[in-house]
Motif scaffolding. Structure first.
Motif, mmCIF file in Angstrom:
data_model
loop_
_atom_site.group_PDB
_atom_site.id
_atom_site.type_symbol
_atom_site.label_atom_id
_atom_site.label_comp_id
_atom_site.label_asym_id
_atom_site.label_seq_id
_atom_site.Cartn_x
_atom_site.Cartn_y
_atom_site.Cartn_z
ATOM 1 N N ASP A 24 50.433 45.790 54.750
ATOM 2 C CA ASP A 24 50.901 46.855 55.635
ATOM 3 C C ASP A 24 50.275 48.200 55.270
ATOM 4 O OD1 ASP A 24 52.524 45.025 56.867
ATOM 5 O OD2 ASP A 24 54.312 45.555 55.716
ATOM 6 N N LYS A 25 50.165 49.052 56.272
ATOM 7 C CA LYS A 25 49.702 50.428 56.108
ATOM 8 C C LYS A 25 48.307 50.529 55.497
ATOM 9 C CE LYS A 25 54.408 52.098 55.747
ATOM 10 N NZ LYS A 25 55.404 52.787 54.962
ATOM 11 N N GLY A 26 47.462 49.512 55.734
ATOM 12 C CA GLY A 26 46.079 49.558 55.283
ATOM 13 C C GLY A 26 45.847 49.236 53.822
ATOM 14 N N LYS A 27 46.880 48.842 53.097
ATOM 15 C CA LYS A 27 46.703 48.504 51.680
ATOM 16 C C LYS A 27 45.983 47.167 51.552
ATOM 17 C CE LYS A 27 49.897 50.284 48.606
ATOM 18 N NZ LYS A 27 48.928 51.097 48.052
ATOM 19 N N LYS A 28 45.214 47.024 50.480
ATOM 20 C CA LYS A 28 44.496 45.780 50.184
ATOM 21 C C LYS A 28 44.884 45.310 48.792
ATOM 22 C CE LYS A 28 40.370 46.704 52.916
ATOM 23 N NZ LYS A 28 40.477 45.640 53.878
ATOM 24 N N LEU A 29 44.960 43.983 48.635
ATOM 25 C CA LEU A 29 45.264 43.366 47.353
ATOM 26 C C LEU A 29 44.246 42.273 47.094
ATOM 27 C CD1 LEU A 29 47.092 42.726 44.883
ATOM 28 C CD2 LEU A 29 48.392 41.218 46.406
ATOM 29 N N ALA A 30 43.563 42.338 45.941
ATOM 30 C CA ALA A 30 42.610 41.301 45.552
ATOM 31 C C ALA A 30 43.169 40.541 44.361
ATOM 32 C CB ALA A 30 41.262 41.912 45.184
ATOM 33 N N TRP A 59 44.152 46.723 43.539
ATOM 34 C CA TRP A 59 44.646 47.332 44.757
ATOM 35 C C TRP A 59 43.597 48.234 45.393
ATOM 36 C CZ3 TRP A 59 49.182 45.830 46.778
ATOM 37 C CH2 TRP A 59 50.081 45.178 45.931
ATOM 38 N N ASP A 60 43.625 48.297 46.701
ATOM 39 C CA ASP A 60 42.890 49.244 47.529
ATOM 40 C C ASP A 60 41.401 49.331 47.194
ATOM 41 O OD1 ASP A 60 45.214 49.706 48.973
ATOM 42 O OD2 ASP A 60 45.908 51.195 47.544
ATOM 43 N N LYS A 61 40.906 50.468 46.679
ATOM 44 C CA LYS A 61 39.463 50.631 46.446
ATOM 45 C C LYS A 61 38.935 49.646 45.409
ATOM 46 C CE LYS A 61 39.071 55.341 47.973
ATOM 47 N NZ LYS A 61 37.917 55.734 48.729
ATOM 48 N N LYS A 62 39.725 49.354 44.378
ATOM 49 C CA LYS A 62 39.299 48.362 43.380
ATOM 50 C C LYS A 62 39.233 46.974 44.026
ATOM 51 C CE LYS A 62 39.258 51.111 39.768
ATOM 52 N NZ LYS A 62 38.475 52.243 40.159
ATOM 53 N N ALA A 63 40.176 46.683 44.930
ATOM 54 C CA ALA A 63 40.171 45.401 45.649
ATOM 55 C C ALA A 63 38.913 45.286 46.510
ATOM 56 C CB ALA A 63 41.421 45.263 46.503
ATOM 57 N N GLU A 64 38.559 46.363 47.187
ATOM 58 C CA GLU A 64 37.342 46.373 48.005
ATOM 59 C C GLU A 64 36.109 46.156 47.144
ATOM 60 O OE1 GLU A 64 36.833 49.550 50.826
ATOM 61 O OE2 GLU A 64 39.007 49.616 51.189
ATOM 62 N N TYR A 65 36.052 46.834 45.984
ATOM 63 C CA TYR A 65 34.912 46.667 45.083
ATOM 64 C C TYR A 65 34.792 45.206 44.648
ATOM 65 C CZ TYR A 65 31.807 46.925 41.093
ATOM 66 O OH TYR A 65 30.768 46.704 40.232
ATOM 67 N N LEU A 66 35.916 44.615 44.232
ATOM 68 C CA LEU A 66 35.886 43.210 43.802
ATOM 69 C C LEU A 66 35.341 42.313 44.905
ATOM 70 C CD1 LEU A 66 39.286 42.848 41.910
ATOM 71 C CD2 LEU A 66 37.026 42.581 40.919
ATOM 72 N N SER A 67 35.855 42.493 46.124
ATOM 73 C CA SER A 67 35.456 41.598 47.215
ATOM 74 C C SER A 67 34.026 41.843 47.687
ATOM 75 C CB SER A 67 36.421 41.719 48.389
ATOM 76 O OG SER A 67 36.305 42.974 49.002
ATOM 77 N N ASN A 68 33.536 43.076 47.596
ATOM 78 C CA ASN A 68 32.203 43.396 48.108
ATOM 79 C C ASN A 68 31.077 43.201 47.092
ATOM 80 O OD1 ASN A 68 33.241 44.120 50.618
ATOM 81 N ND2 ASN A 68 33.505 46.253 50.020
#
Length: 114
Positions: A24-30, A59-68
């Motif tokens: 929800d609310k744009g949050k990301k979880l890796a 969470w969030d930016k760290k999750a994006e870094y992990l996935s990308n």
């Protein structure tokens, strides 16, 4: 000294590709698992290794870094904190989980040996 409380630093290899969930609310979880190897010589003089598996969450930016930027097999260094929780599974059993909440993650690029 307070910065040393509940602080973990590990180096290991990712055991699978990071799995990212959009919340929800744009949050990301890796979520991803990491193998941490310990090498030592036994009392008999044999070279031995022991592998510990740890679960990482970001969470969030760290999750994006992990996935990308990271995939299964990458060697990484993580800094974070231990987090424990419990939940009830489908059969009503209480399960306990300890994870590392990632604050910093670095991909390690080692030169290939010939």
């Amino acid at each position: 000294m307070n910065t040393l409380r509940n602080s973990v630093q590990l180096v290991g290899h990712l055991g699978k590709d990071p799995e990212v969930t959009d919340l929800d609310k744009g949050k990301k979880l890796a979520r991803v698992s990491m193998a941490v190897n310990e090498f030592y010589t036994s009392a008999k003089g044999e070279k031995t290794s022991n592998t510990q598996w740890v679960n990482l969450i970001a969470w969030d930016k760290k999750a994006e870094y992990l996935s990308n930027h990271l995939v299964k097999g990458n060697e990484v260094m993580v800094q974070g904190k231990l987090s424990s929780r419990s939940y009830e599974d489908k059969t009503g059993q209480t399960k306990y989980v300890t994870e590392i909440v990632v604050n910093e993650v670095y991909k390690i690029n080692r030169p290939k040996e010939d």
